[in-house]
Structures are given as C-alpha cells and as structure tokens.
Design a protein around this motif. Structure first.
Motif, PDB file in Angstrom:
ATOM      1  N   ARG A  45       0.819  -1.211   0.000  1.00 18.13           N
ATOM      2  CA  ARG A  45       0.000   0.000   0.000  1.00 18.13           C
ATOM      3  C   ARG A  45       0.856   1.265   0.000  1.00 18.13           C
ATOM      4  N   GLN A  60      -0.850  -4.139   2.908  1.00 16.02           N
ATOM      5  CA  GLN A  60      -2.218  -4.010   3.412  1.00 16.02           C
ATOM      6  C   GLN A  60      -2.873  -5.354   3.732  1.00 16.02           C
ATOM      7  N   ASP A  61      -2.885  -6.300   2.795  1.00 18.89           N
ATOM      8  CA  ASP A  61      -3.658  -7.520   2.997  1.00 18.89           C
ATOM      9  C   ASP A  61      -2.948  -8.589   3.827  1.00 18.89           C
ATOM     10  N   HIS A  85      -1.085  -7.573   6.444  1.00 19.38           N
ATOM     11  CA  HIS A  85      -0.953  -6.900   7.747  1.00 19.38           C
ATOM     12  C   HIS A  85       0.491  -6.950   8.249  1.00 19.38           C
ATOM     13  N   PRO A 123      -1.395  -4.478  12.493  1.00 15.31           N
ATOM     14  CA  PRO A 123      -2.778  -4.462  12.013  1.00 15.31           C
ATOM     15  C   PRO A 123      -3.035  -3.250  11.110  1.00 15.31           C
ATOM     16  N   SER A 124      -3.560  -3.494   9.946  1.00 13.28           N
ATOM     17  CA  SER A 124      -3.962  -2.443   9.000  1.00 13.28           C
ATOM     18  C   SER A 124      -2.891  -1.388   8.734  1.00 13.28           C
ATOM     19  N   VAL A 131      -1.002   1.390   6.937  1.00 14.38           N
ATOM     20  CA  VAL A 131      -1.441   2.321   5.906  1.00 14.38           C
ATOM     21  C   VAL A 131      -0.261   3.131   5.378  1.00 14.38           C
TER      22      VAL A 131
END
Length: 70
Positions: free
Chosen positions: A16, A32-33, A35, A59-60, A62
């Motif tokens: 990402r 992103q996917d 983590h 987690p997540s 960005v």
C-alpha cells in the motif's frame, strides 16, 4: 534522477505504501492484505534493497512517517 536497478518483493500482499527514511538507509514497505511491514536496508552505493528480519506484524498498515528526534 531515478533509474531502475532491480525489482524487490515487499514480502507481503497488496503493498500500500513505502517510506524511505531521511538518511536514505532504511525503506519500509507496508503490506495491506498481509498486515505486515517489511524493513529493508538500502545499499548506499548501489541502491539495492536487503530485507531485514523479521517482517513486522502490524494491524492495517497504511503509511509510515519518519519523525525527527530532537
């Protein structure tokens, strides 16, 4: 000027974002996917990336931002 020297996997799924630290020594790739955040050392002479261990579970993820320490 940027020049392609190699392709490097981000060691995860759905990259990402990536961030290069202000010294140009480290590159972080946020996946992103999966983590994860992968950390790479940047060779100062060639620009090639070397993955470091381990890939970090986040987690997540960005984006990464380097904040100057005073």
């Amino acid at each position: 000027r940027l020049t392609l020297i190699a392709h490097q996997s981000t060691l995860g799924n759905t990259p990402r974002h990536f961030a290069l630290d202000p010294t140009g020594t480290w590159l972080l790739a946020e996946n992103q996917d999966s983590h994860t955040v992968a950390v790479f050392r940047v060779d100062p002479k060639t620009g090639r990336l070397t993955p470091t261990d381990p890939v970090l579970a986040v987690p997540s993820p960005v984006a990464a931002v380097f904040v100057p320490v005073r």
